[in-house]
Design a protein around this motif. Structure first.
Motif, PDB file in Angstrom:
ATOM      1  N   ALA A   1       0.883  -1.192  -0.085  1.00 36.03           N
ATOM      2  CA  ALA A   1      -0.008   0.066  -0.025  1.00 36.03           C
ATOM      3  C   ALA A   1       0.928   1.268  -0.036  1.00 36.03           C
ATOM      4  N   LEU A   2       1.773   1.535   0.916  1.00 38.38           N
ATOM      5  CA  LEU A   2       2.754   2.472   0.964  1.00 38.38           C
ATOM      6  C   LEU A   2       3.350   2.832  -0.236  1.00 38.38           C
ATOM      7  N   PRO A   3       4.139   1.582  -0.677  1.00 36.92           N
ATOM      8  CA  PRO A   3       4.843   1.855  -1.945  1.00 36.92           C
ATOM      9  C   PRO A   3       4.095   2.392  -2.916  1.00 36.92           C
ATOM     10  N   LEU A   4       2.827   1.747  -3.131  1.00 37.83           N
ATOM     11  CA  LEU A   4       1.789   2.167  -4.120  1.00 37.83           C
ATOM     12  C   LEU A   4       1.483   3.584  -4.041  1.00 37.83           C
ATOM     13  N   VAL A   5       1.515   4.371  -2.736  1.00 31.02           N
ATOM     14  CA  VAL A   5       1.161   5.726  -2.559  1.00 31.02           C
ATOM     15  C   VAL A   5       2.072   6.371  -3.073  1.00 31.02           C
ATOM     16  N   GLY A   6       3.668   6.156  -2.832  1.00 33.35           N
ATOM     17  CA  GLY A   6       4.698   6.727  -3.387  1.00 33.35           C
ATOM     18  C   GLY A   6       4.709   6.879  -4.789  1.00 33.35           C
ATOM     19  N   ALA A   7       4.661   5.479  -5.355  1.00 33.86           N
ATOM     20  CA  ALA A   7       4.596   5.367  -6.869  1.00 33.86           C
ATOM     21  C   ALA A   7       3.627   6.320  -7.502  1.00 33.86           C
ATOM     22  N   LEU A   8       2.457   6.536  -7.008  1.00 41.01           N
ATOM     23  CA  LEU A   8       1.398   7.436  -7.664  1.00 41.01           C
ATOM     24  C   LEU A   8       1.631   8.805  -7.589  1.00 41.01           C
ATOM     25  N   LEU A   9       2.127   9.151  -6.274  1.00 43.69           N
ATOM     26  CA  LEU A   9       2.346  10.705  -6.154  1.00 43.69           C
ATOM     27  C   LEU A   9       3.590  10.891  -7.042  1.00 43.69           C
TER      28      LEU A   9
END
Length: 569
Positions: free
Chosen positions: A162-170
């Motif tokens: 979840a958090l890696p995905l947040v970083g990638a999307l940002l």
């Protein structure tokens, strides 16, 4: 509710969105800032330089590279066409609907999520800008998806990704639009963490990987660009395109603080009519997640409203949370007051459809679809108006949602598949481009001059003829210069007298005629002239000149005979 039903509902909403986003995608005329993205993407695909965007052949650093990359890749796959460039926004819009439904399912439940997705997919601004080759729909996708991933990261059992995905999307958002693409979803993420009393720890391995992905995706292109071109592109983007756009009177300034409220009232139709009821419904004891979504939209509106530069499509990231708030309204039971309010809205919408059926808004006959299609469209508007009145009798929430969605989809489909292609086909732009190319085949060094280009011909010249027109209103000095072609309106043609060789004349309607204000003004055709300050050896042009000379001689002889006295028998 089984897993199959929400998946089927989401697929149905996505299909409805595709139904209005795809038809006539390449037939619609250029709108808004499309030409900047399309020309830069085409240049990337044709030159093979994927690092430096170019507009009119010069480096162009107004936006980061991701939008150009995706459009250039689409053009390489499908050809250098407007449809290929616009397809990126269509795909982004469909994914944004899916991300909105996912966010709604995490916060509000499946029923409200599907209602919100249906509202988003049939919102005027969403459909309009989902068909344009610009970066704002991509930013809306990444912002909504980042908050949806944040909702998973702040849940009871957050997945590791979840958090890696947040970083990638940002990071992808930053590579699309810059700092604002981090600020707007960041406000939603902060509200989520506060609401759930959970912090997004920056010390865990997931958060560390997210930061790495954000830095690599968001800043990688900037680093490579600075290594090759120096610091000037970075100064241009971060200072001029961001800081000055926010704080200085550089772009679209002097709009009031409440500008986006006015813009949403119009561009958020038809669902902006239901938003006041959705706000009232979000009061306690309603679920706090609805207030969270409204708070996120309000928080995003603050920096946008404080910015000196305001443009209507900047509110696109606000549409997903506002649509979900409206979806929550339709997913809840209704009392007598809400039914009464819905009836008022339905009657109002039915009146608008009836006015369309009667031809209250129209274009000149040559710029409309065929008569049979036009009659069918007007009959369809009348049937939709009647249908909304039938729905208003009982005003059940899902029936109202379905009726309004069907009416909106029908209008958008008619515009995309019938009216915009007919308008574009009647405009002389394609013929003008062909004539300019033919003239330049005999005089390759000839440039093109435009002054008051209310037909927006120069956009077609740039994209289809790879020719950057010179915007110049000192026409006499341009006539006396090197070989040039001139695109002139009637007043400009008269001011030059017979100083130019007339290549062709065309009837056109001003490009802003397809806006609501333009349609209400009942636009009329005008005449556009293509002239040249040089002679030509083009056989077709010479034959045309001889034919026109013969017709002029015959006309003059006819006038003389008409003026001469009749001889007695």
């Amino acid at each position: 509710m089984s897993v199959r039903r929400p998946v089927a509902g989401a697929a149905l909403v996505a299909l409805a969105a595709a139904l209005v986003l795809l038809p006539g995608l390449g037939a619609a005329p250029f709108e808004r800032a499309e030409i900047y993205f399309l020309d830069a993407a085409r240049a990337m695909a044709e030159t093979g330089d994927w690092l430096v965007p170019r507009y009119r052949g010069a480096p162009f650093y107004d936006k980061p590279a991701l939008t150009y990359w995706l459009m250039a890749a689409s053009m390489e796959a499908f050809g250098p066409t407007t449809a290929a460039g616009r397809l990126v926004s269509v795909v982004a819009a469909l994914l944004a609907v899916a991300a909105t439904i996912r966010l709604g399912a995490l916060l509000l439940g499946t029923r409200a999520a599907l209602c919100g997705g249906a509202a988003l997919a049939t919102t005027l601004a969403f459909v309009s800008f989902g068909r344009l080759a610009m970066s704002d729909m991509l930013m809306t996708l990444f912002a909504t998806a980042a908050v949806a991933a944040g909702a998973r990261a702040t849940g009871e059992r957050p997945p590791r990704a979840a958090l890696p995905l947040v970083g990638a999307l940002l990071g992808l958002g930053f590579l699309t639009k810059g700092p604002v693409a981090v600020l707007l979803p960041g406000l939603g993420l902060a509200l989520l963490a506060w609401h759930r009393r959970r912090s997004l720890s920056v010390w865990g391995p997931g958060a560390a990987l997210g930061l790495v992905l954000f830095a690599a995706l968001g800043f990688g292109w900037f680093a490579f660009l600075a290594a090759r071109e120096g610091a000037e592109p970075l100064r241009h983007f971060f200072m001029r395109e961001n800081l000055q756009r926010f704080a200085a009177s550089t772009y679209d300034a002097e709009r009031p603080l409440w500008y986006y409220a006015e813009a949403y009232a119009a561009l958020g139709l038809p669902w902006s009519l239901f938003l006041p009821a959705a706000v009232l419904a979000a009061r306690r004891p309603a679920p706090p997640e609805t207030r969270l979504l409204l708070g996120w939209a309000a928080a995003m509106a603050v920096p946008l409203s404080l910015s000196r530069g305001k443009i209507d499509y900047y509110l696109l990231p606000l549409l997903p949370p506002l649509s979900l708030a409206v979806g929550a309204l339709f997913a809840a039971p209704w009392g007598p007051r809400r039914r009464a309010g819905a009836r008022v809205v339905l009657v109002l919408l039915a009146a608008v459809l009836a006015a369309l059926a009667l031809g209250a808004v129209s274009l000149p006959a040559g710029w409309l679809p065929a008569r049979a299609l036009l009659r069918a469209a007007r009959a369809g508007a009348a049937v939709l108006a009647l249908g909304l009145l039938v729905v208003a009798v009982r005003a059940r929430p899902l029936a109202v949602l379905g009726g309004v969605s069907a009416a909106a989809l029908s209008i958008y489909l008619a515009l995309a598949a019938l009216f915009l292609p007919a308008f574009a086909a009647a405009q002389p732009h394609a013929r003008l481009v062909e004539e300019v190319l033919r003239e330049r085949a005999y005089v390759p060094e000839a440039g093109v001059v435009v002054c008051h280009d209310d037909a927006r011909v120069q956009r077609d010249l740039l994209f289809h003829a790879r020719l950057a027109a010179e915007e110049r209103c000192a026409l006499w000095s341009a006539v006396e210069g090197p070989p040039r072609l001139f695109v002139l309106d009637e007043a400009e043609q008269r001011s030059l007298g017979g100083a130019l060789r007339e290549v062709s004349t065309h009837r056109y309607v001003a490009a802003d005629a397809v806006t609501l204000r333009g349609l209400l003004a009942r636009p009329q055709p005008r005449v556009l002239h293509l002239g040249a300050n040089f002679d030509t050896t083009d056989p077709a042009a010479l034959r045309k000149a001889r034919q026109e000379w013969k017709e002029a001689v015959r006309a003059e002889r006819a006038r003389r005979r008409a003026r001469s006295p009749v001889s007695p028998p």
